[in-house]
Design a protein around this motif. Structure first.
Motif, PDB file in Angstrom:
ATOM      1  N   HIS A 281       0.820  -1.224   0.000  1.00 57.04           N
ATOM      2  CA  HIS A 281       0.000   0.000   0.000  1.00 57.04           C
ATOM      3  C   HIS A 281       0.849   1.267   0.000  1.00 57.04           C
ATOM      4  O   HIS A 281       0.300   2.371  -0.084  1.00 57.04           O
ATOM      5  CB  HIS A 281      -0.897   0.039   1.247  1.00 57.04           C
ATOM      6  CG  HIS A 281      -2.087  -0.867   1.198  1.00 57.04           C
ATOM      7  ND1 HIS A 281      -1.984  -2.245   1.115  1.00 57.04           N
ATOM      8  CD2 HIS A 281      -3.427  -0.598   1.234  1.00 57.04           C
ATOM      9  CE1 HIS A 281      -3.194  -2.772   1.105  1.00 57.04           C
ATOM     10  NE2 HIS A 281      -4.082  -1.809   1.166  1.00 57.04           N
TER      11      HIS A 281
ATOM     12  N   LYS B 132       0.258   4.440  -2.178  1.00 55.47           N
ATOM     13  CA  LYS B 132      -0.854   4.156  -3.099  1.00 55.47           C
ATOM     14  C   LYS B 132      -2.061   5.056  -2.827  1.00 55.47           C
ATOM     15  O   LYS B 132      -2.220   5.629  -1.755  1.00 55.47           O
ATOM     16  CB  LYS B 132      -1.292   2.694  -2.968  1.00 55.47           C
ATOM     17  CG  LYS B 132      -0.185   1.669  -3.146  1.00 55.47           C
ATOM     18  CD  LYS B 132       0.339   1.631  -4.566  1.00 55.47           C
ATOM     19  CE  LYS B 132       1.336   0.484  -4.740  1.00 55.47           C
ATOM     20  NZ  LYS B 132       1.886   0.422  -6.107  1.00 55.47           N
ATOM     21  N   ARG B 133      -2.907   5.143  -3.832  1.00 59.91           N
ATOM     22  CA  ARG B 133      -4.197   5.833  -3.703  1.00 59.91           C
ATOM     23  C   ARG B 133      -5.276   4.761  -3.619  1.00 59.91           C
ATOM     24  O   ARG B 133      -5.398   3.899  -4.497  1.00 59.91           O
ATOM     25  CB  ARG B 133      -4.426   6.738  -4.917  1.00 59.91           C
ATOM     26  CG  ARG B 133      -5.601   7.687  -4.754  1.00 59.91           C
ATOM     27  CD  ARG B 133      -5.561   8.804  -5.794  1.00 59.91           C
ATOM     28  NE  ARG B 133      -6.611   9.789  -5.521  1.00 59.91           N
ATOM     29  CZ  ARG B 133      -7.648  10.013  -6.322  1.00 59.91           C
ATOM     30  NH1 ARG B 133      -7.774   9.351  -7.455  1.00 59.91           N
ATOM     31  NH2 ARG B 133      -8.550  10.915  -5.981  1.00 59.91           N
ATOM     32  N   VAL B 134      -6.079   4.803  -2.530  1.00 55.85           N
ATOM     33  CA  VAL B 134      -7.009   3.721  -2.217  1.00 55.85           C
ATOM     34  C   VAL B 134      -8.429   4.272  -2.114  1.00 55.85           C
ATOM     35  O   VAL B 134      -8.659   5.343  -1.544  1.00 55.85           O
ATOM     36  CB  VAL B 134      -6.620   3.024  -0.894  1.00 55.85           C
ATOM     37  CG1 VAL B 134      -7.622   1.923  -0.544  1.00 55.85           C
ATOM     38  CG2 VAL B 134      -5.204   2.447  -0.987  1.00 55.85           C
TER      39      VAL B 134
ATOM     40  N   ALA C  57      -0.737   3.709   2.743  1.00 58.13           N
ATOM     41  CA  ALA C  57      -1.390   4.385   1.622  1.00 58.13           C
ATOM     42  C   ALA C  57      -1.227   5.897   1.748  1.00 58.13           C
ATOM     43  O   ALA C  57      -1.331   6.459   2.838  1.00 58.13           O
ATOM     44  CB  ALA C  57      -2.868   4.019   1.571  1.00 58.13           C
TER      45      ALA C  57
ATOM     46  N   ASP D 242      -5.081   3.014  -7.134  1.00 58.01           N
ATOM     47  CA  ASP D 242      -4.218   1.828  -7.224  1.00 58.01           C
ATOM     48  C   ASP D 242      -4.895   0.612  -6.617  1.00 58.01           C
ATOM     49  O   ASP D 242      -4.660  -0.522  -7.044  1.00 58.01           O
ATOM     50  CB  ASP D 242      -2.894   2.082  -6.500  1.00 58.01           C
ATOM     51  CG  ASP D 242      -2.157   3.289  -7.051  1.00 58.01           C
ATOM     52  OD1 ASP D 242      -1.717   3.213  -8.209  1.00 58.01           O
ATOM     53  OD2 ASP D 242      -2.044   4.300  -6.330  1.00 58.01           O
TER      54      ASP D 242
ATOM     55  N   GLY E 197      -3.863  -2.149 -11.357  1.00 58.44           N
ATOM     56  CA  GLY E 197      -4.430  -1.890 -10.040  1.00 58.44           C
ATOM     57  C   GLY E 197      -5.152  -3.114  -9.510  1.00 58.44           C
ATOM     58  O   GLY E 197      -5.483  -4.041 -10.248  1.00 58.44           O
TER      59      GLY E 197
END
Length: 275
Positions: free
Chosen positions: A138, A141-143, A162, A206, A232
């Motif tokens: 993570h 990352k963009r969650v 994240a 992502d 992703g």
């Protein structure tokens, strides 16, 4: 507002199934007990016919008996403190309420005061999603957390590194409770209210987390595809093991490949990659 309380005695293996199906017909709070479950629904919105149909469906296989009461002005915090137990997700995550002491031997500590929201780690779907998350990178990352409930998966994403996490839910109480839980865990997330179409997340993500139910997942799958970056990951749960093939039939033509699947108590969870 008054609530109807149903004390439902049932076989242990049917507890989570009953919770999931009762949630579909308007129940918004649950407690697991030694005998089965306690389920709560707002009296004004209670659908008696749907409830009776559901109980009739499981009364014989689950050995169900029901006691019904009316509860006025419920102190939900007091109810949770009496009945809410912490959860250990293997040796990775310890999910507890604020009135429980931390356990330093666990790698991750999540504080959830669930009140009436869904997604505490007790349910097999949330448990499996946390396990899947812990195996994924993570960092930076963009969650996106779809149908965030208590916010537990969004919090886990932040703990795993994240960079940005967006969360939303259709239920006003969940949004209020989720934002409280974000503050408890000191994570910078704000939960919005609405469906994915109403919230309309922008850009690409992502990782997308969607622990909802089969019908919603099937309906929103194309939106997940559009929002997910190439390579992703899409994490899905909220459906039974026998529904896996239906989900895969929907996902495969959209460019997803199966990375991993698992099940617990007949509830399934999938990790898919967008090719």
């Amino acid at each position: 507002m008054d609530y109807l309380e149903f004390k439902i005695a049932c076989l242990e293996e049917y507890r989570e199934i009953l919770i999931a199906e009762l949630a579909e017909i308007g129940f918004d709070s649950f407690l697991e007990t030694e005998e089965g479950i306690e389920a709560y629904a707002p009296e004004n919105d209670f659908d008696r016919s749907s409830f009776d149909e559901l109980i009739d469906k499981y009364v014989v296989p689950a050995h169900i008996s029901v006691q019904e009461n009316i509860m006025s002005k419920v102190n939900w915090n007091e109810e949770w403190e009496k009945n809410y137990d912490p959860i250990a997700v293997e040796d990775l995550v310890y999910v507890r309420a604020s009135f429980h002491p931390a356990q330093p031997e666990f790698k991750y500590d999540i504080v959830i005061n669930p009140k009436m929201s869904f997604g505490t780690g007790h349910h097999a779907t949330t448990y499996q999603m946390l396990l899947h998350q812990a195996e994924l990178d993570h960092q930076g990352k963009r969650v996106l957390d779809v149908g965030s409930g208590t916010g537990i998966l969004a919090i886990m994403a932040k703990l795993l590194g994240a960079d940005q996490v967006e969360a939303f839910d259709i239920d006003e109480w969940c949004v209020e409770n989720g934002n409280e839980n974000f503050q408890l865990n000191e994570v910078e997330i704000k939960m919005d209210i609405g469906t994915i179409r109403e919230v309309d997340p922008q850009g690409t993500f992502d990782i997308i987390l969607a622990n909802i139910n089969k019908n919603v997942l099937l309906d929103e799958m194309e939106i997940y595809t559009e929002l997910l970056a190439p390579e992703g990951l899409l994490l899905l749960s909220g459906f039974y093991t026998e529904d896996i093939e239906d989900l895969l039939e929907r996902c495969t033509p959209l460019g997803f490949s199966l990375v991993k699947k698992q099940s617990k108590d007949n509830w399934a969870a999938l990790v898919l990659e967008k090719k």
